[in-house]
Design a protein around this motif. Sequence first.
Motif, PDB file in Angstrom:
ATOM      1  N   GLU A 172       0.843  -1.189   0.000  1.00  0.00           N
ATOM      2  CA  GLU A 172       0.000   0.000   0.000  1.00  0.00           C
ATOM      3  C   GLU A 172       0.886   1.248   0.000  1.00  0.00           C
ATOM      4  OE1 GLU A 172      -3.384   2.102   2.850  1.00  0.00           O
ATOM      5  OE2 GLU A 172      -2.425   0.229   3.443  1.00  0.00           O
ATOM      6  N   ARG A 173       0.537   2.196  -0.837  1.00  0.00           N
ATOM      7  CA  ARG A 173       1.341   3.421  -0.872  1.00  0.00           C
ATOM      8  C   ARG A 173       1.162   4.204   0.429  1.00  0.00           C
ATOM      9  NH1 ARG A 173      -0.496   4.142  -6.690  1.00  0.00           N
ATOM     10  NH2 ARG A 173       1.344   3.645  -7.923  1.00  0.00           N
ATOM     11  N   VAL A 174       2.259   4.626   0.988  1.00  0.00           N
ATOM     12  CA  VAL A 174       2.206   5.558   2.115  1.00  0.00           C
ATOM     13  C   VAL A 174       2.735   6.875   1.564  1.00  0.00           C
ATOM     14  CG1 VAL A 174       3.072   6.090   4.412  1.00  0.00           C
ATOM     15  CG2 VAL A 174       2.556   3.719   3.785  1.00  0.00           C
ATOM     16  N   LEU A 175       1.834   7.802   1.364  1.00  0.00           N
ATOM     17  CA  LEU A 175       2.208   9.020   0.650  1.00  0.00           C
ATOM     18  C   LEU A 175       2.861  10.031   1.591  1.00  0.00           C
ATOM     19  CD1 LEU A 175      -0.937   9.492  -1.634  1.00  0.00           C
ATOM     20  CD2 LEU A 175       1.159   8.196  -2.066  1.00  0.00           C
ATOM     21  N   SER A 176       4.058  10.422   1.242  1.00  0.00           N
ATOM     22  CA  SER A 176       4.721  11.490   1.988  1.00  0.00           C
ATOM     23  C   SER A 176       4.172  12.813   1.486  1.00  0.00           C
ATOM     24  CB  SER A 176       6.225  11.452   1.726  1.00  0.00           C
ATOM     25  OG  SER A 176       6.491  11.949   0.425  1.00  0.00           O
ATOM     26  N   ASN A 177       4.559  13.877   2.150  1.00  0.00           N
ATOM     27  CA  ASN A 177       4.319  15.198   1.596  1.00  0.00           C
ATOM     28  C   ASN A 177       4.993  15.263   0.228  1.00  0.00           C
ATOM     29  OD1 ASN A 177       4.786  18.159   1.163  1.00  0.00           O
ATOM     30  ND2 ASN A 177       3.617  18.196   3.055  1.00  0.00           N
TER      31      ASN A 177
END
Lengths: 196, 178
Positions: A172-177
């Motif tokens: 699952e993508r963990v989106l950073s800033n």
Amino acid sequence: MSKANLLDRRQVVNTLLADRKDALVVAGLGASTYDLAAAGDHARNLYLWGAMGGAVMIGLGLALAQPKLPVVVVTGDGEMLMGMGSLATVGLQKPKNLTILVLDNEAYGETGGQVSHTSASADLVGVARACGIPDSKEISTLGEIEAFAKLMQDVTSGPRFANVKIDGANLERVLSNRDGMFIMTRLRGALGHAPI
Amino acid sequence: MVESAPVMSVSWPAHVFHELQTARVVQVAYVPDAGHGALIDLCHADTAMRAVSLTTEEEGVAMLAGAWLGGQRGALLLQSSGVGNCINMLALNQECRIPLLALVTMRGEWGEFNPWQVPMGSSTQGVFELSGIRVLRATEPAEVKDVMEAAASQAYNACTPTALLLSQRLIGTKVFVK
């Protein structure tokens, strides 16, 4: 070249950075950036959402500017292949505080999982060594990652390079800033540099 | 025909170097280039600078972004033929508002012998401008100092990515005598 019992990429990055201290961390475009975000947001993180092939060189510029701090580049095999010449530049400059870790899933996960050159023929450890980074190795266990995490704190014995074959599962993508100016200004601020 | 030394009545590389020192540039990234030869030697000889030879120009764009993040100023020395190599990496300068000071020796625009230099030489300024980089140009030896000072100032005081094109007429003047 796939092996059984491949490491989980998130576990690798979490373990690498569990006791990061003052380290500056540059993550290459794609899954590496999500892995860095998943390990915990930090003012000393540089998340790349573009500039493919540039992660190692950003790390080099940072390492030369901040020789007393550990600088760690975490990137994927595709991003590393695009910037392979930068290993020759690092080999020539030999920054003692620079560590490069490639998360090698032998594929371009972000674009649909097309196989990369490392799946068949390219040996990035061999490339790094041949480019003048003698401390280059393949890593296959979490224990080795723990030892590598300690080594990366040593700013007198780099540069070092490691390639770790990881499980190819798309996580699952963990989106950073992703606002580049925010990320950059925050990192500079953490180093005591004021905006202009 | 005997080829004499290039005419450099005003030592423009020395002016460029002086302005790099004045601007407190530390990291100097370059791809080896005859036009920048004297400047590259000066940078290597200066213990306050770190001259870094690249395998391709976009490496320098990325390295100098890292330098800026780490609090150091840099300059990129390249030839016009290498500008195209930088395009995607210049996203760093636009998106992260990172300054750039690129010093470009021009080919393909003034009495060029090699036709392969003409396409990139002709599009250098346009490529930079489309990529969000401001372009200044120096053609006469006497103006190099002022233009270089302006380029360094806007790059680092105004945080504005800037390319200074050093005309082929400036760098390539040769005198042929019998």
